[in-house]
Design a protein around this motif. Structure first.
Motif, short mmCIF file in Angstrom:
data_model
loop_
_atom_site.label_atom_id
_atom_site.label_comp_id
_atom_site.label_asym_id
_atom_site.label_seq_id
_atom_site.Cartn_x
_atom_site.Cartn_y
_atom_site.Cartn_z
N ASP A 124 0.82 -1.21 0.00
CA ASP A 124 0.00 0.00 0.00
C ASP A 124 0.85 1.26 0.00
O ASP A 124 0.36 2.34 -0.32
CB ASP A 124 -0.93 0.03 1.22
CG ASP A 124 -2.01 -1.04 1.13
OD1 ASP A 124 -2.24 -1.54 0.01
OD2 ASP A 124 -2.61 -1.37 2.17
N SER A 166 -2.82 4.00 -9.45
CA SER A 166 -4.16 4.56 -9.31
C SER A 166 -5.04 3.68 -8.43
O SER A 166 -4.84 2.47 -8.34
CB SER A 166 -4.81 4.73 -10.69
OG SER A 166 -5.14 3.46 -11.24
N ARG A 167 -6.03 4.31 -7.79
CA ARG A 167 -6.91 3.58 -6.87
C ARG A 167 -7.66 2.47 -7.61
O ARG A 167 -7.83 1.36 -7.07
CB ARG A 167 -7.91 4.57 -6.23
CG ARG A 167 -8.87 3.96 -5.24
CD ARG A 167 -8.13 3.37 -4.05
NE ARG A 167 -9.02 2.76 -3.10
CZ ARG A 167 -9.57 3.41 -2.08
NH1 ARG A 167 -9.28 4.69 -1.89
NH2 ARG A 167 -10.36 2.79 -1.24
N SER A 168 -8.10 2.74 -8.81
CA SER A 168 -8.89 1.75 -9.55
C SER A 168 -8.05 0.51 -9.89
O SER A 168 -8.52 -0.62 -9.78
CB SER A 168 -9.45 2.36 -10.84
OG SER A 168 -8.40 2.81 -11.68
N ARG A 228 -5.34 -0.46 -8.23
CA ARG A 228 -5.04 -1.15 -6.97
C ARG A 228 -6.25 -1.97 -6.49
O ARG A 228 -6.11 -3.10 -6.04
CB ARG A 228 -4.62 -0.14 -5.90
CG ARG A 228 -4.00 -0.79 -4.68
CD ARG A 228 -3.19 0.18 -3.85
NE ARG A 228 -3.99 1.27 -3.35
CZ ARG A 228 -3.80 2.55 -3.65
NH1 ARG A 228 -2.81 2.88 -4.45
NH2 ARG A 228 -4.56 3.49 -3.15
N ASP A 229 -7.44 -1.39 -6.63
CA ASP A 229 -8.65 -2.11 -6.22
C ASP A 229 -8.85 -3.38 -7.05
O ASP A 229 -9.24 -4.43 -6.53
CB ASP A 229 -9.89 -1.21 -6.36
CG ASP A 229 -9.94 -0.13 -5.28
OD1 ASP A 229 -9.17 -0.25 -4.31
OD2 ASP A 229 -10.73 0.82 -5.42
#
Length: 257
Positions: free
Chosen positions: A108, A115-117, A119-120
């Motif tokens: 993390d 990008s958050r997307s 990583r998700d």
């Protein structure tokens, strides 16, 4: 940083308490009954385990205070979730919990911004991989993972690769007395995998459960290169007794593993 001689996170590592196996079992029993003082003593008595594990990540140039705190979170989770009905040492259960917590932290806090997307998506893929691993005999493929979560194979591959922290070939793995071992020295070393490391810990825990005589025989036989006859002469028993004790020790180790 000189481990076991300095303060880390305000904890003097040279004064960390140690607990016997019997003390750990008693404190675990009290902890499960809601004794918070016993829980605190149990955690404090296993901080050396956290300290030994974070040394394995020293080559990543991370703040060791931060890693120690994160490792303590893994230890606390292990204490709170440990099943006292299982014939397993707390340390055997805690090691992968502590490593997992540190890995999540490193993932993390990757130096490369992802990008958050993405990583998700990577986390969803990892969750699907774990789920599929429990229901299949082998390691699930990227295609199977992508099908499970309804995403494109290329997107899943990209996401999983994006969260891998880059490592320099010249990061120090180990160093003492001016002699250092670097990542590049271990690229082809198949024995340096996490599985092998965890298996070694489990093996050492299993050997600890042996009697003194059995432990001596295993140590001298397979770590000291002694023959059964040589060991028999050294400890004053017959070669047949050494053979029987060695066989019994193997059987107990297999059961403990």
């Amino acid at each position: 940083m000189y481990y076991n001689k300095v303060e880390i996170c305000g904890v003097n590592t040279s004064r960390l308490p140690t607990l016997t196996s019997a003390e750990k079992k008693e404190l675990l029993r009290l902890t499960k009954n809601g004794d918070m003082e016993a829980r605190e003593r149990l955690i404090d008595g296993n901080l050396r385990l956290v300290l030994s594990i974070i040394q394995r990540f020293s080559g990543r140039h991370e703040n060791m205070d931060d890693l120690f705190q994160v490792g303590c979170i893994g230890l606390i989770k292990a204490v709170d979730n440990f099943n006292t009905e299982l014939d397993v040492e707390l340390s055997t259960y805690a090691v992968p919990m502590i490593i997992g917590e540190i890995r999540r932290y490193l993932r993390d806090n990757n130096t490369i911004r992802v990008s958050r997307s993405v990583r998700d998506l990577a986390y969803r893929a990892l969750a699907a991989k774990e789920k599929l691993s429990m229901t299949s005999d082998g390691e699930p493929t990227v295609e199977e993972i992508a099908r499970e979560i309804g995403e494109k194979v290329s997107d899943v591959t990209h996401a999983l690769e994006a969260i891998i922290e880059p490592v320099s070939l010249y990061d120090t793995v180990w160093g003492e007395g001016g002699d250092s071992i670097y990542v590049i020295d271990q690229i082809s070393d198949v024995n340096s995998s996490d599985d092998a490391w965890l298996e070694d810990i489990a093996l050492r825990e299993a050997i600890k459960k042996l009697g003194d005589k059995e432990r001596t025989i295993i140590s001298r036989r397979f770590y000291g290169g002694k023959t059964q006859m040589e060991i028999a002469e050294e400890i004053g028993i017959s070669q047949a007794q050494v053979s029987r004790l060695e066989k019994d020790a193997f059987e107990r180790i297999r059961k403990n593993l």
